[in-house]
Design an enzyme around this catalytic site. Sequence first.
Site, short mmCIF file in Angstrom:
data_model
loop_
_atom_site.label_atom_id
_atom_site.label_comp_id
_atom_site.label_asym_id
_atom_site.label_seq_id
_atom_site.Cartn_x
_atom_site.Cartn_y
_atom_site.Cartn_z
CG ASP A 53 -1.90 1.08 1.28
OD1 ASP A 53 -2.87 1.00 0.51
OD2 ASP A 53 -1.73 2.03 2.07
CB ILE A 54 1.02 4.23 -2.18
CG1 ILE A 54 1.31 3.41 -3.45
CG2 ILE A 54 1.79 5.55 -2.19
CD1 ILE A 54 0.81 4.05 -4.73
CG ASN A 61 -5.15 11.34 -4.83
OD1 ASN A 61 -4.53 11.39 -5.88
ND2 ASN A 61 -5.82 10.28 -4.46
CG ASP A 70 -5.34 8.96 -11.80
OD1 ASP A 70 -5.66 8.43 -10.71
OD2 ASP A 70 -6.18 9.46 -12.59
CD GLU A 97 -4.55 4.13 -1.15
OE1 GLU A 97 -4.70 4.23 0.07
OE2 GLU A 97 -5.45 4.40 -1.95
#
Length: 185
Positions: A53-54, A61, A70, A97
């Site tokens: 997971d980022i 964002n 994106d 993500e």
Amino acid sequence: EQSLRSANEEIRLLSIKDPLTGCFNRSYLNERLPQELTRARRYRRPLSLIICDIDHFKNINDNYGHQAGDEVLKEFAARIMSSIRDQVDWIVRYGGEEFLIILPETDAGGTQILAERLRRKITEKTINAGRQTISVTASFGSTCLQSDSQAELYTQESIIRAADALMYEAKESGRNRVCFRPVAL
């Protein structure tokens, strides 16, 4: 006839691929992972799984915009895809993500090495998103279904749940790290 075959193949790919990242989607996961589990059990071979997971993706964002987000997702997925075995390992965009990497024929040592290599590859180089340069880290949870007599007791859900718990352990212990543990009942 060839044109129809090509069109059908294109439709099939659209149904199993995430359009943004080019990774497989959850439909493909639900079709293919049970097959991998069956094969691992039948031949008593290891099967590993990494979930990543980022870290702080919402901040990306919020600070840079969704288009930049994106771009980060696309580059993140591309870095992973370029680091796994073609035609053997596969990657799924599991959530916004969150990505799941399936590693057939990969034992505990192999999955730990790969997870750490992926973590470094993500953090070592910034991502260009338009005019922005964004640093990204990720947290990884990895697990391995060993080729033992208990393998038939593990399910797709239990293996994913084990890796997911390890990913959250990595996040809670500071992010940008790998947590590994073999699947346990």
